[in-house]
Design a protein around this motif. Structure first.
Motif, PDB file in Angstrom:
ATOM      1  N   SER A 316       0.842  -1.179  -0.057  1.00 11.06           N
ATOM      2  CA  SER A 316       0.160   0.030  -0.047  1.00 11.06           C
ATOM      3  C   SER A 316       0.739   1.200  -0.189  1.00 11.06           C
ATOM      4  O   SER A 316       0.313   2.255   0.291  1.00 11.06           O
ATOM      5  N   GLU A 317       2.270   1.223  -0.140  1.00 17.90           N
ATOM      6  CA  GLU A 317       3.115   2.187  -0.290  1.00 17.90           C
ATOM      7  C   GLU A 317       2.831   3.036  -1.740  1.00 17.90           C
ATOM      8  O   GLU A 317       2.364   2.316  -2.695  1.00 17.90           O
ATOM      9  N   GLU A 318       2.739   4.220  -1.677  1.00 18.16           N
ATOM     10  CA  GLU A 318       2.248   4.975  -2.897  1.00 18.16           C
ATOM     11  C   GLU A 318       2.966   4.476  -4.088  1.00 18.16           C
ATOM     12  O   GLU A 318       2.329   4.284  -5.173  1.00 18.16           O
ATOM     13  N   ALA A 319       4.456   4.530  -3.958  1.00 15.89           N
ATOM     14  CA  ALA A 319       5.217   4.277  -5.307  1.00 15.89           C
ATOM     15  C   ALA A 319       4.751   2.804  -5.892  1.00 15.89           C
ATOM     16  O   ALA A 319       4.943   2.451  -7.009  1.00 15.89           O
ATOM     17  N   ALA A 320       4.180   1.931  -5.032  1.00 11.71           N
ATOM     18  CA  ALA A 320       4.098   0.517  -5.604  1.00 11.71           C
ATOM     19  C   ALA A 320       2.624   0.373  -6.059  1.00 11.71           C
ATOM     20  O   ALA A 320       2.512  -0.673  -6.517  1.00 11.71           O
ATOM     21  N   ILE A 321       1.751   1.237  -5.722  1.00 18.70           N
ATOM     22  CA  ILE A 321       0.348   1.006  -6.018  1.00 18.70           C
ATOM     23  C   ILE A 321       0.042   1.046  -7.466  1.00 18.70           C
ATOM     24  O   ILE A 321       0.749   1.749  -8.270  1.00 18.70           O
ATOM     25  N   ASP A 322      -0.613   0.167  -7.933  1.00 18.96           N
ATOM     26  CA  ASP A 322      -1.051  -0.270  -9.558  1.00 18.96           C
ATOM     27  C   ASP A 322       0.228  -0.592 -10.290  1.00 18.96           C
ATOM     28  O   ASP A 322       0.588  -0.074 -11.311  1.00 18.96           O
ATOM     29  N   LYS A 323       1.209  -1.486  -9.727  1.00 22.93           N
ATOM     30  CA  LYS A 323       2.452  -1.924 -10.370  1.00 22.93           C
ATOM     31  C   LYS A 323       2.526  -3.398 -10.275  1.00 22.93           C
ATOM     32  O   LYS A 323       1.749  -4.043  -9.200  1.00 22.93           O
ATOM     33  N   ASN A 324       3.171  -4.090 -10.912  1.00 23.03           N
ATOM     34  CA  ASN A 324       3.480  -5.531 -11.005  1.00 23.03           C
ATOM     35  C   ASN A 324       2.139  -6.533 -11.214  1.00 23.03           C
ATOM     36  O   ASN A 324       1.914  -7.106 -10.261  1.00 23.03           O
ATOM     37  N   TYR A 325       1.543  -6.182 -12.305  1.00 23.81           N
ATOM     38  CA  TYR A 325       0.458  -6.706 -12.599  1.00 23.81           C
ATOM     39  C   TYR A 325       0.689  -8.280 -13.025  1.00 23.81           C
ATOM     40  O   TYR A 325      -0.280  -9.227 -12.776  1.00 23.81           O
ATOM     41  N   ALA A 326       1.779  -8.759 -13.598  1.00 25.14           N
ATOM     42  CA  ALA A 326       1.810 -10.291 -14.186  1.00 25.14           C
ATOM     43  C   ALA A 326       1.793 -10.959 -13.214  1.00 25.14           C
ATOM     44  O   ALA A 326       2.322 -11.051 -11.957  1.00 25.14           O
TER      45      ALA A 326
END
Length: 377
Positions: A316-326
């Motif tokens: 839930s850290e801001e920089a990680a949100i909506d990343k690494n979908y695979a």
């Protein structure tokens, strides 16, 4: 006490010396024993057809009797230690019913299943094998050392685990299987034979490439489309990553992922052996990338999704949100600009919003709460 409040109470962390762990073990083993007893009572309804030829009934019956005795013993101990006796009594009652059902003294009803079955044996075996593999693994190489095996939310995740292994079989029977039959009738058999004639390793790699391409975009859509995010947010609601956390999926998300995965497999006609290899791999891999382990895999993490890679997706850290979908191949995140892999490990999980209910019923209704004009809490 309401259902939601019961779920919240059950999801509190369990501490030793209070009879809570023995109560949980008694009820859990009692339920598994009862499921096993039903497998003996109605094997044509409650066991997986592909597994039946491998079973030794005498050995399994002894194993069932031992599990019943252990469940009963945990219940008795819980009655002596817990501030209330009802949990221990519940476990003892489940063990007693399992003993009656599994003894052969209760005559099985005459049921025509017509190829419809609920694989209780598959659920029991899967749960036991995964627990025996991942619990010691997480204890030996923990990412978060202070996290307990029976951490907050474990009851909810066990319920999800059971539903994903039992309820989805019934849903698939009435939805995915008819689509499979239709696709088999409209696809070109010569094309499918050419696909199936390829080397198995090549087919396995092709399955990963094709399936993960579809699931990448479905996964991304669930993050970027508000209505779909409410469904996917259930999976992100866990604040503790471990092997059980992978099971927390809304039923609509499970169905969407199965369609995305099954459609290309059915259309392309991969060989059964390649498909089985893929299913074994994905079953283990999906759980492993959620596990509470500290493995880094410096090179492999850029080729195949690892716990480090997927934990950042749950962060839930801001920089990680909506990343690494695979799900399998970080290649797609690299191609479409959604990779996030800093030097440190993720340490904060959950959703930015805290309005997602704790219990499985509330979480099922959560995406639709605006329809009712009030919170499902």
């Amino acid at each position: 006490m309401s259902k939601v409040l019961r779920d919240k109470y059950e999801d509190l962390e369990l501490t030793p010396g209070q009879g809570k762990i023995s109560a949980a073990m008694s009820i859990g083993i009692g339920i598994l024993s009862l499921f096993g007893a039903f497998c003996f009572l109605l094997p044509e309804l409650f066991t997986t057809p592909d597994f039946r030829g491998f079973y030794n009934a005498d050995v399994l019956r002894v194993a069932l009797q031992i599990s019943i005795a252990i469940g009963f013993g945990f219940g008795l101990y819980s009655m002596m230690k817990h501030r209330t006796m009802k949990y221990g009594l519940t476990g003892m009652l489940l063990a007693t019913i399992a003993a009656l059902v599994g003894s052969g003294r209760i005559e099985a009803p005459d049921i025509d299943t017509r190829n419809l079955y609920v694989g209780l044996d598959y659920f029991i075996l899967t749960l036991l094998v995964l627990a025996l593999v991942f619990i010691p693994l997480e204890r030996a190489f923990p990412k978060v050392k202070e996290q307990k095996v029976l951490r907050k939310g474990w009851v909810t995740d066990i319920k999800y685990f059971m539903f994903s292994h039992l309820g989805i079989q019934l849903i698939s029977f009435f939805t995915i299987i008819p689509i499979q039959v239709f696709l088999h009738q409209v696809t070109t058999w010569e094309f499918q034979k050419a696909i199936a004639a390829q080397p198995l390793l090549l087919q396995f790699i092709e399955i990963l490439l094709v399936v993960d391409f579809g699931t990448y975009w479905i996964h991304r859509a669930m993050h970027e489309i508000p209505a779909l995010w409410k469904i996917h947010a259930v999976h992100h609601s866990t604040e503790h990553m471990d092997w059980l956390a992978s099971s927390r999926l809304h039923v609509f998300e499970i169905l969407a992922n199965r369609f995305a995965g099954y459609l290309p497999i059915f259309v392309l006609g991969f060989a059964p052996s390649a498909l089985y290899a893929y299913l074994v791999f994905v079953s283990f891999h999906a759980i492993f990338i959620h596990a509470n382990v500290k493995f880094r895999f410096p090179v492999l993490r850029w080729v195949l999704a690892t716990p480090e890679f997927h934990h950042w997706h749950h962060s839930s850290e801001e920089a990680a949100i909506d990343k690494n979908y695979a799900g399998f191949l970080p290649l797609y995140d690299w191609l479409f600009g959604t990779t996030y892999m800093p030097k440190q490990l993720a340490s904060q999980y959950g959703t930015v919003s805290d309005d997602i209910p704790d219990g499985i019923v509330g979480q099922f209704l959560y995406p639709f709460k605006s329809w009712f004009g009030k919170s499902t809490n």
